[in-house]
Design an enzyme around this catalytic site. Sequence first.
Site, PDB file in Angstrom:
ATOM      1  N   ARG A 101      15.536   3.992  36.347  1.00 49.07           N
ATOM      2  CA  ARG A 101      15.157   3.040  37.494  1.00 49.07           C
ATOM      3  C   ARG A 101      16.176   3.023  38.715  1.00 49.07           C
ATOM      4  O   ARG A 101      15.697   2.920  39.922  1.00 49.07           O
ATOM      5  CB  ARG A 101      15.038   1.750  36.650  1.00 49.07           C
ATOM      6  CG  ARG A 101      14.887   0.436  37.726  1.00 49.07           C
ATOM      7  CD  ARG A 101      13.312   0.555  38.045  1.00 49.07           C
ATOM      8  NE  ARG A 101      13.217   1.441  39.170  1.00 49.07           N
ATOM      9  CZ  ARG A 101      11.977   2.101  39.572  1.00 49.07           C
ATOM     10  NH1 ARG A 101      11.013   1.893  38.591  1.00 49.07           N
ATOM     11  NH2 ARG A 101      11.794   2.559  40.835  1.00 49.07           N
ATOM     12  N   LYS A 136      22.387  -4.431  61.185  1.00 44.90           N
ATOM     13  CA  LYS A 136      21.390  -5.294  60.060  1.00 44.90           C
ATOM     14  C   LYS A 136      20.938  -4.461  59.022  1.00 44.90           C
ATOM     15  O   LYS A 136      19.847  -3.954  59.132  1.00 44.90           O
ATOM     16  CB  LYS A 136      20.244  -5.687  61.192  1.00 44.90           C
ATOM     17  CG  LYS A 136      20.602  -6.863  62.282  1.00 44.90           C
ATOM     18  CD  LYS A 136      19.533  -6.935  63.047  1.00 44.90           C
ATOM     19  CE  LYS A 136      19.994  -7.990  64.360  1.00 44.90           C
ATOM     20  NZ  LYS A 136      18.884  -8.372  65.363  1.00 44.90           N
ATOM     21  N   LYS A 168      30.025  -9.388  73.360  1.00 44.96           N
ATOM     22  CA  LYS A 168      28.648 -10.310  73.645  1.00 44.96           C
ATOM     23  C   LYS A 168      29.178 -11.439  74.444  1.00 44.96           C
ATOM     24  O   LYS A 168      30.257 -11.664  74.861  1.00 44.96           O
ATOM     25  CB  LYS A 168      28.270 -10.672  72.190  1.00 44.96           C
ATOM     26  CG  LYS A 168      27.660  -9.248  71.461  1.00 44.96           C
ATOM     27  CD  LYS A 168      26.921  -9.639  70.068  1.00 44.96           C
ATOM     28  CE  LYS A 168      26.341  -8.308  69.574  1.00 44.96           C
ATOM     29  NZ  LYS A 168      25.450  -8.781  68.537  1.00 44.96           N
ATOM     30  N   GLU A 197      27.307  -6.320  76.252  1.00 45.10           N
ATOM     31  CA  GLU A 197      26.178  -6.713  76.271  1.00 45.10           C
ATOM     32  C   GLU A 197      25.713  -7.782  77.560  1.00 45.10           C
ATOM     33  O   GLU A 197      26.555  -8.306  77.958  1.00 45.10           O
ATOM     34  CB  GLU A 197      25.787  -7.953  75.049  1.00 45.10           C
ATOM     35  CG  GLU A 197      24.135  -8.276  75.017  1.00 45.10           C
ATOM     36  CD  GLU A 197      24.025  -9.336  73.716  1.00 45.10           C
ATOM     37  OE1 GLU A 197      23.678  -8.849  72.710  1.00 45.10           O
ATOM     38  OE2 GLU A 197      24.782 -10.448  73.870  1.00 45.10           O
ATOM     39  N   ASP A 218      19.955  -6.546  77.088  1.00 40.88           N
ATOM     40  CA  ASP A 218      19.208  -7.521  76.168  1.00 40.88           C
ATOM     41  C   ASP A 218      18.285  -8.028  76.599  1.00 40.88           C
ATOM     42  O   ASP A 218      18.242  -9.126  77.341  1.00 40.88           O
ATOM     43  CB  ASP A 218      20.664  -8.477  75.628  1.00 40.88           C
ATOM     44  CG  ASP A 218      20.064  -9.380  74.482  1.00 40.88           C
ATOM     45  OD1 ASP A 218      19.211  -8.793  73.640  1.00 40.88           O
ATOM     46  OD2 ASP A 218      20.150 -10.433  74.190  1.00 40.88           O
TER      47      ASP A 218
END
Length: 279
Positions: A101, A136, A168, A197, A218
């Site tokens: 597994r 992410k 940012k 950004e 962006d």
Amino acid sequence: MNFTERLRQSRIETVALSLREDIGDGDITARLIPAEKQVTGHVITREQATIAGREWVNEVFRQVDNSVSLEWLVQDGESVSANQVLFRMKGTARSLLTAERSALNWLQTLSGVATNCAGFAARVAHTNVRLLDTRKTLPGLRLAQKYAVTCGGCDNHRTGLWDAFLIKENHISACGSIANAVNEAQRIAPGKPVEVETESLAELEQALNASADIIMLDEFSMDDLHAAVAMNKGRAKLEASGGINTHTLVPIAETGVDYISIGALTKDVRAVDLSMRLD
């Protein structure tokens, strides 16, 4: 420490964690089988996929039972078809079943990332754009997923918060201006890439004047993306970001931006369907 060494250490640690959560105090079902019983087996994919994760599978079997032998029939980054045999194995039945597994979890997840990336990369192969992942990622699996991204023909953005600046809106606000933020970044970590950004053409001009290395556009409209490329004139690398999907990907790539960053490369992943069979 370079990426390769970080990846190796992460692989050892995360595989050990995956085995601890699966085996716990011991595989009681495997104990139904005589300890000395030797078997062979193989793993197939039930669907078309791009493979990634061989070394994670190897590490699972190494930590469970180093005497198990594996024979790989495919390479990471290779495209495979449904029902194709990926690798063969030989060892005690207990060891193969105990490792099954965890080994398949790693291979199906990382191959899912690679397969997803290969699909995105194929759509823009006629352009010079590079598709980038983001931070992410699944918690604890960042390096593994970023490795799988490269197996699928895409590229890595920064690994974490230490290897590159990404300035940012909140950073800019706290520093007072884009120029102040870029100047401070260049002062405290000379040589580290500095990305800013931006959310408008006016902010793009400020970032260009501040000599940012990379400028993120962006959620720019298509018209503004074209205008940004014309305004830039090669002074910085331009990265389109925000809301990228299969419908907008190709038109954005064709604007002439250098990079497109896509969180979905790692966060929206469906595992590949695999199966292990004992002979």
